[in-house]
Motif scaffolding. Structure first.
Motif, PDB file in Angstrom:
ATOM      1  N   VAL A  90     -67.179 -77.552  46.124  1.00 12.24           N
ATOM      2  CA  VAL A  90     -67.081 -78.830  45.424  1.00 12.24           C
ATOM      3  C   VAL A  90     -65.758 -78.822  44.671  1.00 12.24           C
ATOM      4  O   VAL A  90     -65.416 -77.832  44.022  1.00 12.24           O
ATOM      5  CB  VAL A  90     -68.241 -79.018  44.424  1.00 12.24           C
ATOM      6  N   VAL A  91     -64.995 -79.906  44.777  1.00 14.22           N
ATOM      7  CA  VAL A  91     -63.756 -80.028  44.022  1.00 14.22           C
ATOM      8  C   VAL A  91     -64.048 -80.841  42.767  1.00 14.22           C
ATOM      9  O   VAL A  91     -64.506 -81.984  42.839  1.00 14.22           O
ATOM     10  CB  VAL A  91     -62.650 -80.701  44.860  1.00 14.22           C
ATOM     11  N   GLU A  92     -63.812 -80.233  41.591  1.00 12.79           N
ATOM     12  CA  GLU A  92     -64.149 -80.857  40.309  1.00 12.79           C
ATOM     13  C   GLU A  92     -62.972 -80.729  39.343  1.00 12.79           C
ATOM     14  O   GLU A  92     -62.059 -79.921  39.559  1.00 12.79           O
ATOM     15  CB  GLU A  92     -65.382 -80.183  39.713  1.00 12.79           C
ATOM     16  N   PRO A  93     -63.006 -81.487  38.234  1.00 10.56           N
ATOM     17  CA  PRO A  93     -61.934 -81.374  37.233  1.00 10.56           C
ATOM     18  C   PRO A  93     -61.806 -79.954  36.709  1.00 10.56           C
ATOM     19  O   PRO A  93     -62.789 -79.227  36.554  1.00 10.56           O
ATOM     20  CB  PRO A  93     -62.386 -82.336  36.127  1.00 10.56           C
ATOM     21  N   GLN A  94     -60.584 -79.560  36.451  1.00  7.13           N
ATOM     22  CA  GLN A  94     -60.271 -78.206  35.981  1.00  7.13           C
ATOM     23  C   GLN A  94     -59.961 -78.225  34.497  1.00  7.13           C
ATOM     24  O   GLN A  94     -59.185 -79.044  34.021  1.00  7.13           O
ATOM     25  CB  GLN A  94     -59.067 -77.677  36.759  1.00  7.13           C
ATOM     26  N   CYS A  95     -60.587 -77.307  33.746  1.00  8.37           N
ATOM     27  CA  CYS A  95     -60.282 -77.177  32.321  1.00  8.37           C
ATOM     28  C   CYS A  95     -58.938 -76.477  32.155  1.00  8.37           C
ATOM     29  O   CYS A  95     -58.687 -75.442  32.774  1.00  8.37           O
ATOM     30  CB  CYS A  95     -61.381 -76.383  31.622  1.00  8.37           C
ATOM     31  N   LYS A  96     -58.083 -77.014  31.313  1.00 11.77           N
ATOM     32  CA  LYS A  96     -56.727 -76.481  31.146  1.00 11.77           C
ATOM     33  C   LYS A  96     -56.571 -75.590  29.919  1.00 11.77           C
ATOM     34  O   LYS A  96     -55.467 -75.202  29.558  1.00 11.77           O
ATOM     35  CB  LYS A  96     -55.726 -77.639  31.066  1.00 11.77           C
ATOM     36  N   PHE A  97     -57.693 -75.228  29.275  1.00 10.06           N
ATOM     37  CA  PHE A  97     -57.604 -74.431  28.060  1.00 10.06           C
ATOM     38  C   PHE A  97     -57.089 -73.029  28.343  1.00 10.06           C
ATOM     39  O   PHE A  97     -57.527 -72.358  29.268  1.00 10.06           O
ATOM     40  CB  PHE A  97     -58.983 -74.342  27.402  1.00 10.06           C
ATOM     41  N   LYS A  98     -56.127 -72.578  27.504  1.00 15.34           N
ATOM     42  CA  LYS A  98     -55.623 -71.203  27.544  1.00 15.34           C
ATOM     43  C   LYS A  98     -55.467 -70.728  26.105  1.00 15.34           C
ATOM     44  O   LYS A  98     -54.958 -71.456  25.250  1.00 15.34           O
ATOM     45  CB  LYS A  98     -54.273 -71.131  28.264  1.00 15.34           C
ATOM     46  N   ARG A  99     -55.906 -69.505  25.839  1.00 18.86           N
ATOM     47  CA  ARG A  99     -55.758 -68.967  24.480  1.00 18.86           C
ATOM     48  C   ARG A  99     -54.299 -68.708  24.138  1.00 18.86           C
ATOM     49  O   ARG A  99     -53.893 -68.796  22.985  1.00 18.86           O
ATOM     50  CB  ARG A  99     -56.561 -67.670  24.347  1.00 18.86           C
ATOM     51  N   SER A 100     -53.515 -68.383  25.155  1.00 19.28           N
ATOM     52  CA  SER A 100     -52.095 -68.117  24.953  1.00 19.28           C
ATOM     53  C   SER A 100     -51.372 -68.397  26.269  1.00 19.28           C
ATOM     54  O   SER A 100     -52.015 -68.548  27.310  1.00 19.28           O
ATOM     55  CB  SER A 100     -51.869 -66.656  24.538  1.00 19.28           C
TER      56      SER A 100
END
Length: 205
Positions: A90-100
């Motif tokens: 399934v292709v779904e939205p990707q979370c772009k969160f990165k701690r650094s």
């Protein structure tokens, strides 16, 4: 029924076996009854019998058994972190969160997030996720910082979604690919970004 033995890359022979380390267990697949002219990636008519115990599978090719299903035996032997996923894609939205700037992008699906500060799903940023495929009968893996060994046996009915496999280069740093196997036996392997583009909903401009 037809039988397809699919290797994600590299030379494969039987018995297929490998271990990522002394404490990681050994994956082993034995396959008997195959014709001398058989080649990896070739769809054979017939079926198989399957016996399993832990990380060992024993298969026998049965050329005279016919059903509309496809048996897929997936084999992978590569360096660390090269086998990513197997299932129904399934292709779904990707979370772009990165701690650094040096951290991996958050790999969780949108539905797995609560109200977490800093996590965001940006338009056009999509990722491939896999749900468990109902046809998977057995799977085994041995992985460590030195190697990644994987094997699976799945039965695809004509109504099933394709079986999708995601692989990459060493530790996911490059060469991400998506392998798709349909119940008819058609196989496609394309770059990850191309697969995502093909399966992302179009925007009207």
């Amino acid at each position: 029924m037809s039988v397809l033995i699919y290797a994600t890359h590299g030379h494969i022979s039987f018995p297929f076996e490998g271990s990522a380390g002394l404490t990681r267990g050994k994956v082993r697949v034995e396959f008997t009854g195959l014709p001398d002219s058989f080649r990896i990636g070739e769809v054979l008519p017939g079926s198989v019998s399957l016996r399993t115990a832990g990380k060992t599978a024993i298969l026998e090719y049965l050329p005279n058994r016919e059903t509309p299903n496809l048996v897929v035996i997936t084999l992978h032997r590569g360096s660390a972190g090269t086998f990513r996923q197997l299932g129904a894609a399934v292709v779904e939205p990707q979370c772009k969160f990165k701690r650094s700037p040096y951290d991996w992008i958050c790999s969780r699906r949108q539905r797995e997030h609560g109200e977490e500060v800093g996590h965001a799903f940006l338009p056009g940023k999509m990722s491939v996720f896999t749900d468990p495929h109902p046809g998977v009968q057995w799977k085994a893996r041995s992985s460590s910082g030195g190697a990644d060994i994987y094997a699976a046996v799945a039965v695809l009915t004509p109504e099933d979604a394709p079986l999708t496999i995601v692989t990459s280069g060493y530790r996911g740093r490059s060469n991400w690919e998506v392998h798709t196997i349909t119940p008819s036996g058609a196989v496609e392997c394309i770059p990850y970004s191309e697969y995502v583009a093909k399966h992302t909903p179009a925007e009207i401009l």
